[in-house]
Design a protein around this motif. Structure first.
Motif, PDB file in Angstrom:
ATOM      1  N   PRO A  99       0.805  -1.238   0.000  1.00 54.83           N
ATOM      2  CA  PRO A  99       0.000   0.000   0.000  1.00 54.83           C
ATOM      3  C   PRO A  99       0.827   1.273   0.000  1.00 54.83           C
ATOM      4  CG  PRO A  99      -0.036  -1.044   2.168  1.00 54.83           C
ATOM      5  CD  PRO A  99       0.632  -2.018   1.242  1.00 54.83           C
ATOM      6  N   HIS A 100       2.092   1.202   0.506  1.00 56.01           N
ATOM      7  CA  HIS A 100       2.915   2.410   0.602  1.00 56.01           C
ATOM      8  C   HIS A 100       3.723   2.671  -0.665  1.00 56.01           C
ATOM      9  CE1 HIS A 100       5.479  -0.959   1.647  1.00 56.01           C
ATOM     10  NE2 HIS A 100       6.552  -0.211   1.418  1.00 56.01           N
ATOM     11  N   LEU A 101       3.653   1.746  -1.644  1.00 60.78           N
ATOM     12  CA  LEU A 101       4.403   1.915  -2.882  1.00 60.78           C
ATOM     13  C   LEU A 101       3.467   2.323  -4.023  1.00 60.78           C
ATOM     14  CD1 LEU A 101       6.809  -1.171  -2.868  1.00 60.78           C
ATOM     15  CD2 LEU A 101       7.272   1.159  -2.076  1.00 60.78           C
ATOM     16  N   SER A 102       3.994   3.054  -4.979  1.00 62.24           N
ATOM     17  CA  SER A 102       3.213   3.436  -6.156  1.00 62.24           C
ATOM     18  C   SER A 102       2.971   2.212  -7.027  1.00 62.24           C
ATOM     19  CB  SER A 102       3.965   4.493  -6.961  1.00 62.24           C
ATOM     20  OG  SER A 102       5.168   3.936  -7.503  1.00 62.24           O
ATOM     21  N   ASN A 106       5.281  -1.109  -7.240  1.00 66.84           N
ATOM     22  CA  ASN A 106       4.735  -2.437  -6.986  1.00 66.84           C
ATOM     23  C   ASN A 106       5.092  -3.391  -8.116  1.00 66.84           C
ATOM     24  OD1 ASN A 106       2.715  -3.253  -4.676  1.00 66.84           O
ATOM     25  ND2 ASN A 106       2.394  -1.056  -4.982  1.00 66.84           N
ATOM     26  N   ARG A 141      -0.973   5.224  -5.717  1.00 71.41           N
ATOM     27  CA  ARG A 141      -0.843   4.102  -4.790  1.00 71.41           C
ATOM     28  C   ARG A 141      -2.092   3.226  -4.891  1.00 71.41           C
ATOM     29  NH1 ARG A 141       2.145   6.509   0.666  1.00 71.41           N
ATOM     30  NH2 ARG A 141       4.028   7.265  -0.427  1.00 71.41           N
TER      31      ARG A 141
END
Length: 372
Positions: A99-102, A106, A141
């Motif tokens: 969830p914290h990565l674009s 990902n 995200r």
């Protein structure tokens, strides 16, 4: 853009399962599975909960070690290889996005973990995002995407590593009905463009029948039938497949000359090679039945219900001597009134006769199931 390797030769299946068996304690989940899957094939493992389809998929991925049997990929044994060393990727039901990565991060994660160069990672991620139609969402995200878009990101992350084989575990179950229907078409398109083999696990027959080139129907850890969607529907080989795939009228009786002899003395015409007197079932699809005047046709009965479905309606007819109402599909303008007497004309050429094997012993079928 093609991501997969060159197609294997027609004489050599990409994936081969040989006598694959697996148990959880005293519960046997798989019983000697033999299966060949071709290169660039969209293949579905279909069955009810507890039939062993997820155990089979996890065995191919390397997350389960089967007790017996072999798994071969392009002729090379996989069974002893750990999951991370297999040229196989698995897309999980939950998508498992960070969830914290674009979106682009990902998709790039697996390539970066392999130590690929920045230029190669950038190029391959760009190609994958272009294929799934999410290039303009690269910087977003997962929480900023719809369910269908997140599903596509998970698919891009799986295909960007160019596996020989992509495994998908209930990939559309988290989507609502409308998005799921759209993604069925999308998955098939992406599989064709990616140029690789997809093996999908599902309990949804509509999903399997609409996407797959071939479908394996499992029941209690055994393969009931492996065939094209059309063949599974039109020519089921077992009573279970006839009942599980689509809607069917199942008329149980015994095999006789020219058809199936019912308990009420009627014979349902059907070609078959079953031994005379064997327990058997006539399989009649609702669309292979026409309504006729009372007292005419193969069967007669009373209309007990009708269901309007747009251009067609389903009519349920209670026939004396049959335990369940007989259903047929008719044009909406031809729907008879409830309580009216009608005849049913069955298309004998499309009626299928199968062995009624419900009483046959199936080790493990009556035991508690622990994995789908």
């Amino acid at each position: 853009m093609t991501y997969g390797p060159d197609t294997v030769s027609a004489s050599q299946p990409l994936l081969q399962l040989r006598s694959l068996s697996h148990s959880y304690g005293s519960v046997q989940a798989l019983h000697g599975i033999d299966l060949d899957i071709a290169g660039n094939e969209f293949f579905a493992l279909l069955g009810p909960s507890g039939c062993g389809k997820s155990t089979l998929l996890r065995s191919i991925a390397g997350f389960e070690t089967p007790a017996h049997g072999e798994i071969l990929l392009d002729g090379e044994p996989l069974t002893a290889l750990p999951a991370h060393r297999r040229p196989v990727n698995m897309m999980f039901q939950s998508y498992a996005l960070f969830p914290h990565l674009s979106v682009e991060k990902n998709v790039a994660y697996g390539l970066e973990a392999e130590g690929r160069g920045k230029a190669e990672v950038r190029r391959r991620v760009g190609e994958a995002l272009e294929t799934i139609g999410l290039t303009k969402f690269a910087k977003r995200r997962p929480g900023q995407l719809s369910g269908g878009q997140r599903q596509r990101v998970a698919l891009a992350r799986a295909i960007v590593k160019r596996p020989r084989l992509l495994l998908l575990d209930e990939p559309l179950s988290a989507l609502d009905r409308k998005v799921r229907a759209e993604m069925q078409l999308e998955l098939k398109r992406l599989q064709h463009e990616a140029g690789m083999t997809f093996v999908v696990v599902t309990h949804d027959q509509e999903e399997a029948m609409s996407m797959a080139d071939r479908v394996a129907v499992l029941n209690a850890g055994r393969l009931e039938q492996v065939d094209t969607p059309v063949a599974l529907y039109a020519a089921p080989r077992t009573r279970f497949v006839a009942d599980f795939i689509g809607t069917a009228n199942l008329l149980d009786g015994t095999a006789a000359a020219g058809g199936i002899l019912l308990d009420n003395g009627l014979v349902i015409a059907a070609d078959h090679t079953l031994p005379s007197g064997a327990a058997a079932t006539a399989v009649v699809r609702p669309e292979d039945v026409a309504l006729a005047g009372a007292g005419t046709g193969t069967l007669s009965g009373t209309v007990v219900d009708t269901f309007f479905l747009g251009g067609t309606s389903t009519v349920s007819v209670q026939v004396p001597g049959l335990s369940a109402p007989f259903t047929c599909t008719v044009r909406a303008v031809q729907v008879p009134q409830r309580g009216s007497q009608v005849g049913l004309v069955i298309d004998a050429a499309r009626t299928v006769a199968v062995e009624d094997d419900r009483a046959a012993s199936r080790p493990g079928a009556a035991q508690e199931t622990v994995s789908s």
